[in-house]
Design an enzyme around this catalytic site. Structure first.
Site, mmCIF file in Angstrom:
data_model
loop_
_atom_site.group_PDB
_atom_site.id
_atom_site.type_symbol
_atom_site.label_atom_id
_atom_site.label_comp_id
_atom_site.label_asym_id
_atom_site.label_seq_id
_atom_site.Cartn_x
_atom_site.Cartn_y
_atom_site.Cartn_z
ATOM 1 N N GLY A 69 -2.281 -6.715 18.264
ATOM 2 C CA GLY A 69 -0.964 -7.237 17.895
ATOM 3 C C GLY A 69 -1.033 -8.475 17.025
ATOM 4 N N TYR B 146 9.006 -1.692 10.489
ATOM 5 C CA TYR B 146 8.020 -1.294 9.465
ATOM 6 C C TYR B 146 8.460 0.036 8.848
ATOM 7 C CZ TYR B 146 3.581 -0.211 7.232
ATOM 8 O OH TYR B 146 2.612 0.101 6.302
ATOM 9 N N ASP C 85 -5.398 -0.509 5.879
ATOM 10 C CA ASP C 85 -6.171 -0.979 7.033
ATOM 11 C C ASP C 85 -7.400 -0.099 7.273
ATOM 12 O OD1 ASP C 85 -4.008 -2.619 7.062
ATOM 13 O OD2 ASP C 85 -3.200 -1.922 8.971
ATOM 14 N N SER D 223 -5.387 -5.306 12.461
ATOM 15 C CA SER D 223 -5.701 -3.872 12.393
ATOM 16 C C SER D 223 -6.683 -3.392 13.444
ATOM 17 C CB SER D 223 -6.256 -3.503 11.017
ATOM 18 O OG SER D 223 -5.281 -3.718 10.084
ATOM 19 N N ASP E 44 0.830 -1.224 0.000
ATOM 20 C CA ASP E 44 0.000 0.000 0.000
ATOM 21 C C ASP E 44 0.860 1.268 0.000
ATOM 22 O OD1 ASP E 44 0.729 -0.492 2.678
ATOM 23 O OD2 ASP E 44 -1.263 -0.097 3.500
#
Ligand code: GAF
Length: 390
Positions: free
Chosen positions: A122, A222, A172, A126, A34
């Site tokens: 976790g 991330y 998300d 999402s 994304d």
């Protein structure tokens, strides 16, 4: 079990003005794509966050997280990231409304909110986006902001960047808000155009195996992946200035510009870019499989995605790899891969309905044996996106 409205009444002693439910999501294919301007294929699921809200008149936000048994009260003026992360998902979107819409109305008088849910946190489903979307949708209704779902998704994404510190993509929030029953959504993360695809799973079910691992590294790694991809594009632009995003790029150009570079940082950048370009290609082919009803071909691509996420993008972990490996040779499992940001959370599996119980039992026993940790198994249905509760 008390409804969210009853909980609200119990806490605040008045009837909430409205209640909202916002789901978690799965993603069938297109992982870490994304924020790289590609296509993703998420769907909203039957796990959700619920909020109930009512207006105040003293300029504070009074937040009750029912599942955590925590209450936090803060002034609505001058909002800043809070040390308690769940609070950031709420105040992050409030700040977006106040700042980005130049909202002059009575939101500044504050509000009461109760929140509860059943999305495991976790697990890569999402839950944070679902909180942000539930709150934003509720505020939109409560104060008549007239925001579209896409505007809300973009605002929730910014809230996550600025208050929660994760430089996430749009998938998300988009999926939580736009989900439809039994449909996956193909989102073009460059143009934001989207198409619904009926998910005809027939004799198959979507089953999530939750490692119950949540690595502390997840958000920093991330953000690093995002930077590595941006660095890759910059390096390619030195040779091909017209290339703006991964959408303009092919695998030959990645090989030409980034391969055979022994510097270890650049070698990583090569791997990341190779994965992104390959995954983008896979999504296009997978959507054709889906449209043709060829779930077996679709499932094979999920295994390839896992391989790329694990070996090239390096966002898997031993537990996720173990779970995918454990089903790979099973003729009743047509596809499996790690899902979401990675470093823990769930694998998504497409399993023949008649074999789900036996496979889940066997995998859970092997997982417990190997990691001394229970495996959580979620049977997943595809449901509607964020909506008002009656
Ligand atoms: C997380 C992010 F929030 C998403 O935007 C997406 O990048 C995903 O990881 C990986 O595909 O869920």
């Amino acid at each position: 079990m008390l409804t969210i409205r009853s909980h609200f009444f119990k806490h605040f002693n008045y009837t909430p003005m409205l209640a909202v439910q916002s789901p978690g999501r799965i993603n069938l294919i297109g992982e870490h794509i994304d924020y790289n301007h590609g296509f993703v294929l998420p769907a909203a699921i039957d796990k959700y966050i619920q909020v109930a809200v009512g207006k105040r008149s003293d300029g504070v936000i009074h937040m009750v997280a029912l599942d955590l048994g925590e209450t936090i009260v803060i002034p609505i003026e001058n909002l800043k990231p809070h040390p308690t992360q769940w609070v950031n998902y709420i105040i992050g979107v409030v700040d977006e409304v106040l700042e980005k819409t130049n909202y002059p109305g009575d939101l500044v008088q504050g509000f009461d909110i109760c929140i509860q849910g059943n999305i495991p946190s976790g697990a890569g489903l999402s839950s944070s986006a679902a909180v942000e979307c539930a709150v934003l949708f509720a505020l939109n209704e409560l104060y008549g902001l007239q925001l579209t779902k896409m505007e809300m998704a973009l605002m929730a994404q910014k809230a996550e960047h600025q208050f929660a510190g994760v430089k996430c993509g749009l998938m998300d929030m988009f999926a939580s808000l736009h989900g439809q029953k039994n449909k996956a959504i193909l989102l073009d993360c460059a143009s934001l155009a989207y198409t619904y695809y009926p998910l005809a799973l027939n004799e198959y079910s979507i089953i999530l195996f939750d490692t119950q691992i949540k690595h502390a590294l997840a958000s920093s790694e991330y953000n690093t992946r995002r930077l590595e991809c941006e660095a890759g594009i910059k390096m390619i632009q030195e040779k091909y200035p017209s290339i703006k995003t991964f959408r303009d790029l092919n695998i030959e150009q990645v090989e030409e510009c980034l391969a055979f570079n022994n510097n270890s940082i650049n070698a990583k950048i090569y791997q990341r870019c190779k994965y992104v370009v390959e995954e983008m290609e896979r999504v296009q082919l997978a959507v054709k499989d889906l449209a043709a009803g060829d779930m077996e071909a679709f499932g094979k691509k999920m295994f390839s995605t896992h391989e790329g996420l694990s070996k090239l993008y390096e966002v898997s972990c031993p537990e996720l790899d173990f779970l995918v490996e454990a089903v790979k040779q099973n003729e009743n499992v047509i596809g499996a891969r790690m899902m979401g940001g990675g470093f823990g959370g769930c694998t998504i599996n497409i399993i023949k309905k008649s074999a789900v119980d036996a496979i889940s039992k066997e995998i859970a026993a092997n997982y417990l044996n190997k990691y001394n940790k229970p495996l959580a198994v979620y049977r997943t249905n595809i449901e509607a996106g964020t909506h008002l509760l009656p």
